[in-house]
Design an enzyme around this catalytic site. Structure first.
Site, PDB file in Angstrom:
ATOM      1  N   GLY A 291       0.740  -1.268  -0.036  1.00 26.34           N
ATOM      2  CA  GLY A 291      -0.044  -0.045  -0.018  1.00 26.34           C
ATOM      3  C   GLY A 291       0.781   1.340  -0.154  1.00 26.34           C
TER       4      GLY A 291
ATOM      5  N   ASP B 236     -12.750   7.713  10.296  1.00 29.40           N
ATOM      6  CA  ASP B 236     -12.395   7.543   8.968  1.00 29.40           C
ATOM      7  C   ASP B 236     -12.780   5.978   8.611  1.00 29.40           C
ATOM      8  OD1 ASP B 236     -11.798   8.046   6.382  1.00 29.40           O
ATOM      9  OD2 ASP B 236      -9.743   7.323   6.692  1.00 29.40           O
TER      10      ASP B 236
END
Length: 539
Positions: A214, A365
């Site tokens: 990532g 989030d």
């Protein structure tokens, strides 16, 4: 922001006096905002903003534009979209979107983000991450054919970088550690002797990087192997030359280290290491005796670079639990719908959020990208991750009362936060206005569960990646549910959205309650956990 001093003043004051004053500033800021993540009382005049881009964060602030820019075109999917909102679109508060699906709301503009740097990829061996055991003097402390049907609407967002083969990662570690550039394989890292004696001692590589899994403007995440145990871990690398990176890293560090107990649905944090000039030092949060830690906090508070330069890069390394099953998007959309799996995921997610809220943490989030999967036990286990925008509410106080860092009776549902942050498809109406509590996490969880049960998705127009997300259709555009409810709080949500979806009455009502426009009408995490256990997914 924070305690400002010129370099000349700092030099004249001397190191000891300067650190003493910095500790006073840190003690004052800790009481109110938790190391640079200031949550002022919500006010309509000015709202701080942190915007997000999938899959990892990019933080920006911008002044309120004079007029509302044209909304990005989002191609609608026929036959499966939510009916148009019944009320006219009225005046909407000014905001701006960029091509990555980020939102900016009025607020002060911080220093420009440091440019993202992509390490060169060459070589033929896995790169060792050279982290030696700390001296005693250092602080310790697919199934195919899963989905068929009409095309999802498009939405511009960023997507994860494709997995990189381990043969290409050796230069990445060399950029992190100059010592590793000259010693392939069995490398050593110079460090001081625990007894303070001179000379260097060889250090066995603590972790070996295998693959990049990532990347974002916040940092890079690698799959790695622990040198001693051989266990797989995830290692997040954060460059400390950008104050925004340091602020987000400290927020995640504080949230994960504040958890005194483990939870099977929260990603496990192992350790944090600060690497500078080829030397590694374990970091413990809140250690005011560590000069390096104080400089990290100073970087966040002042918004200027204190650590890390081109000639001597400085990195934070977070070592965490590795989840081999990808994220919730990948797992759900690669398999056929299964009511039993849906129910299991619903229970796991509510348990995780209840645990966080009990420990005074608001995630802020929640989205499928930040929910990871592991199947090591034979059954899929969800792991809530990515706490860079989270808020630890201990030390905050209701209006008119003093904060107390040791207050164990914190009610996160009564503490008002003001940073309008998150990802737009999962943001509650009150978050768009910059005045919200932990009930915003409940709204985001409702969006995720609704999209998971009905397989409601949109398409990233740049990467063509399909992402889970519920929306409202307004003409030819799709609008996040929270934004639509902000415009029209009396709008009725049609759950289920698809006529052929089999959904029990209990789940329908629970989702409507979780997605209520008024946060006071939503259940809290503890009530939600009880109710979730009593419902069934299929009718």
């Amino acid at each position: 922001m924070g305690h400002q001093e010129s370099p000349l003043t700092r030099a004249a004051a001397g190191g000891a006096a300067y650190i003493k004053r910095l500790r006073k500033v840190l003690s004052w800021r800790e009481l109110g905002d938790g190391h640079g993540n200031l949550e002022a009382e919500a006010s309509p005049g000015s709202v701080a903003v942190i915007t997000r881009a999938a899959p990892r964060r990019a933080t920006r602030s911008a002044r309120l534009p004079a007029s509302r820019p044209t909304r990005l075109c989002r191609q609608a999917r026929l036959g499966t979209d939510h009916p148009p909102a019944r009320a006219p679109r009225g005046n909407r508060f000014a905001r701006k979107r960029n091509s990555a699906g980020q939102i900016t709301i009025q607020g002060p503009a911080p220093p420009h983000l440091g440019a993202r740097r992509r390490d060169e990829a060459r070589g033929a061996r896995a790169a060792p991450l050279l982290l030696p055991p700390p001296p005693a003097a250092m602080e310790t402390g697919k199934e195919n054919g899963a989905r068929r049907g009409t095309k999802s609407p498009e939405r511009k967002r960023r997507s994860p970088v494709q997995r990189v083969l381990c043969e290409k990662l050796r230069p990445a570690a060399q950029a992190m550690d100059p010592a590793g550039a000259e010693v392939p394989g069995e490398a050593f890292l110079a460090r001081r002797r625990p007894d303070g004696g001179g000379g260097d001692v060889p250090a066995r590589p603590r972790y070996s990087l295998l693959a990049e899994i990532g990347r974002g403007s916040y940092g890079v995440v690698y799959e790695a192997v622990a040198g001693r145990s051989g266990a797989r871990v995830a290692v997040k690398k954060i460059r400390c030359d950008a104050p925004e990176n340091v602020e987000l890293a400290l927020a995640e560090f504080w949230a994960l280290t504040s958890l005194k107990r483990r939870h099977q649905n929260i990603v496990q944090f192992e350790e944090c290491v600060l690497q500078r000039n080829g030397l590694a030092q374990r970091m413990s949060h809140g250690n005011k005796n560590s000069q390096l830690y104080l400089r990290l906090v100073e970087t966040s508070l002042k918004g200027e670079r204190i650590l890390g330069y081109a000639e001597e890069p400085c990195y934070l390394w977070f070592v965490m639990e590795y989840c081999e099953g990808g994220d919730l998007n990948q797992y759900v959309l690669s398999r056929r719908p299964d009511p039993a799996t849906n129910k299991s995921f619903m229970l796991q997610l509510t348990s995780a959020i209840a645990f966080l809220h009990k420990n005074h943490i608001v995630h802020r989030d929640l989205k499928p990208d930040n929910i990871l999967i592991t199947e090591r036990s034979g059954t899929p286990i969800l792991k809530v991750a990515d706490f860079g925008l989270s808020k630890v509410c201990a030390g905050l106080a209701p209006r008119g009362k003093e904060g107390n860092q040791d207050n164990k009776n914190v009610n996160v549902n009564k503490y008002w936060l003001s940073s309008a942050c998150g990802s737009d498809f999962y943001m509650a109406p009150e978050v768009w206005e910059g005045h919200y509590t932990a009930k915003a996490d409940i709204f985001a969880l409702g969006i995720i569960i609704w999209a998971m049960i009905e397989r409601i998705t949109f398409i990233d127009s740049e990467t063509k990646k399909e992402l889970l997300g519920t929306y409202i259709k307004q003409g030819t555009e799709i609008v996040p549910v929270g934004e639509a409810l902000l415009e029209n709080p009396k709008m009725e949500l049609h759950i289920p959205q698809k006529r052929r979806t089999s959904m029990s009455e209990g789940v329908k009502q629970l989702l409507k309650d979780m997605l209520a426009a008024n946060p006071q009408d939503r259940p809290d995490a503890f009530e939600l956990e009880t109710r979730m256990d009593q419902v069934t997914c299929a009718a």
